[in-house]
Design a protein around this motif. Structure first.
Motif, PDB file in Angstrom:
ATOM      1  N   SER A   2       0.834  -1.200   0.000  1.00 14.51           N
ATOM      2  CA  SER A   2       0.000   0.000   0.000  1.00 14.51           C
ATOM      3  C   SER A   2       0.867   1.247   0.000  1.00 14.51           C
ATOM      4  CB  SER A   2      -0.894   0.019   1.231  1.00 14.51           C
ATOM      5  OG  SER A   2      -1.719  -1.104   1.221  1.00 14.51           O
ATOM      6  N   LYS A   3       0.363   2.278  -0.648  1.00 20.94           N
ATOM      7  CA  LYS A   3       1.154   3.511  -0.781  1.00 20.94           C
ATOM      8  C   LYS A   3       0.453   4.701  -0.150  1.00 20.94           C
ATOM      9  CE  LYS A   3       3.357   2.148  -5.086  1.00 20.94           C
ATOM     10  NZ  LYS A   3       3.250   2.194  -6.540  1.00 20.94           N
ATOM     11  N   CYS A   4       1.248   5.661   0.272  1.00 20.18           N
ATOM     12  CA  CYS A   4       0.727   6.917   0.794  1.00 20.18           C
ATOM     13  C   CYS A   4      -0.003   7.640  -0.339  1.00 20.18           C
ATOM     14  CB  CYS A   4       1.888   7.759   1.321  1.00 20.18           C
ATOM     15  SG  CYS A   4       1.417   9.453   1.681  1.00 20.18           S
ATOM     16  N   PRO A   5      -1.249   8.043  -0.114  1.00 17.40           N
ATOM     17  CA  PRO A   5      -2.004   8.697  -1.189  1.00 17.40           C
ATOM     18  C   PRO A   5      -1.388  10.054  -1.594  1.00 17.40           C
ATOM     19  CG  PRO A   5      -3.419   8.222   0.696  1.00 17.40           C
ATOM     20  CD  PRO A   5      -2.023   7.899   1.116  1.00 17.40           C
ATOM     21  N   CYS A  23       2.216  11.050  -1.355  1.00 14.87           N
ATOM     22  CA  CYS A  23       3.549  11.052  -1.992  1.00 14.87           C
ATOM     23  C   CYS A  23       3.889   9.719  -2.646  1.00 14.87           C
ATOM     24  CB  CYS A  23       4.608  11.423  -0.956  1.00 14.87           C
ATOM     25  SG  CYS A  23       4.893  10.112   0.232  1.00 14.87           S
ATOM     26  N   GLN A  24       2.987   8.753  -2.546  1.00 10.68           N
ATOM     27  CA  GLN A  24       3.161   7.441  -3.191  1.00 10.68           C
ATOM     28  C   GLN A  24       4.269   6.583  -2.583  1.00 10.68           C
ATOM     29  OE1 GLN A  24       0.799   6.544  -5.443  1.00 10.68           O
ATOM     30  NE2 GLN A  24      -0.073   8.551  -5.032  1.00 10.68           N
ATOM     31  N   LYS A  27       5.863   3.743  -0.320  1.00  9.67           N
ATOM     32  CA  LYS A  27       5.312   2.484   0.181  1.00  9.67           C
ATOM     33  C   LYS A  27       5.328   2.475   1.709  1.00  9.67           C
ATOM     34  CE  LYS A  27       6.061  -0.921  -3.412  1.00  9.67           C
ATOM     35  NZ  LYS A  27       7.034  -1.921  -3.871  1.00  9.67           N
TER      36      LYS A  27
END
Ligand SMILES: [Zn+2]
Length: 205
Positions: free
Chosen positions: A30-33, A35-36, A38
Motif C-alpha cells: 500500500s502507498k501513501c495517497p 507522496c506514493q 510504500k
C-alpha cells in the motif's frame, strides 16, 4: 482454528496529510495517497487500530452479554436476521439457551459482539459474577424453566434466558424483548454491520 482477526487501522505518513485505512495483516504494497511512498514499519508512519466492536479474544467476551448471528458470521449478517445471545463468565465461558436446553461453551462465539459488561455491576468481583451465573443455571436446571422441551423459537428462547438472568441479579426487569433490544442491541448491531462492511470493502481493495 484461530479466530479471524478483524482489525482495521488508520495509517498516516508523517509529514503528509492524508490518512488512510488498512485491514490487518497490513499490506506493505500500500502507498501513501499523497507522496506514493510504500508503507513501512518505521518511525515515518503511524499506524493505529480503530476500536473493533467484535470480540477478538476470550478476554473480549468475558463478563457480559454477548450476541452473534444464529447462522454464520457478522460479515454476512443483515439487520433483522436471527441472533443468538448468551451471558459470559470471567473465563469467557458462555451460557446460553437453545433447542438443546442450557449450553455452556466457548467455541462458536469467536467474533461475536459484547453488548454489556457486568463487571462494574458486580463491583469488579469476578468470583461473585461467576458464582451468580452458576447459581442461576443450577436453579434453572432444577426448575426446568429452560429445559429443552420448553424451548420455543419466538416465545421462549435465548433472549428470555438472558433477560431472566438480569431479573435474577436485579440488574433490570424487562417488560418486553423490544425494550431490551432497544436499550442494548439495536445501536450496537448497526455499528457492527457498518464495521463489517468497511472491513470487507478494505479487504477486497
Ligand atoms: Zn506520504
Amino acid at each position: 482454528m484461530p479466530p479471524n482477526k478483524m482489525y482495521i487501522s488508520t495509517v498516516n505518513h508523517i509529514g503528509c496529510t492524508t490518512r488512510f485505512l488498512l485491514v490487518e495483516p497490513l499490506n506493505f504494497k500500500s502507498k501513501c495517497p499523497d507522496c506514493q511512498a510504500k508503507i513501512e514499519k518505521n518511525e515515518k508512519w503511524t499506524i493505529s487500530r480503530l476500536p473493533c466492536p467484535l470480540a477478538q479474544s476470550h478476554e473480549d467476551l468475558a463478563c457480559g452479554i454477548v450476541i452473534k448471528p444464529s447462522n454464520g458470521h457478522f460479515k454476512s449478517y443483515k439487520l433483522g436476521d436471527d441472533l443468538h445471545i448468551g451471558i459470559s463468565n470471567s473465563q469467557g465461558l458462555i451460557y446460553s439457551f437453545w433447542t438443546k436446553g442450557i449450553e455452556i461453551d466457548t467455541s462458536k462465539w469467536e467474533n461475536s459482539l459484547k453488548i454489556l459488561d457486568f463487571r462494574a455491576f458486580f463491583f469488579e468481583n469476578l468470583n461473585l459474577l461467576d458464582n451468580s451465573m452458576d447459581f442461576f443455571v443450577e436453579i434453572q436446571r432444577k426448575m426446568k424453566k429452560f429445559d429443552k422441551s420448553k424451548y420455543m423459537e419466538n416465545d421462549w428462547n435465548c433472549f428470555d434466558f438472558v433477560m431472566e438472568y438480569m431479573k435474577f441479579t436485579n440488574y433490570r426487569n424487562y417488560r418486553s424483548k423490544i425494550d431490551f433490544l432497544e436499550e442494548f442491541v439495536t445501536k450496537k448491531l448497526e455499528n457492527v454491520v457498518k464495521y463489517c462492511m468497511l472491513f470487507e470493502k478494505l479487504s477486497n481493495k
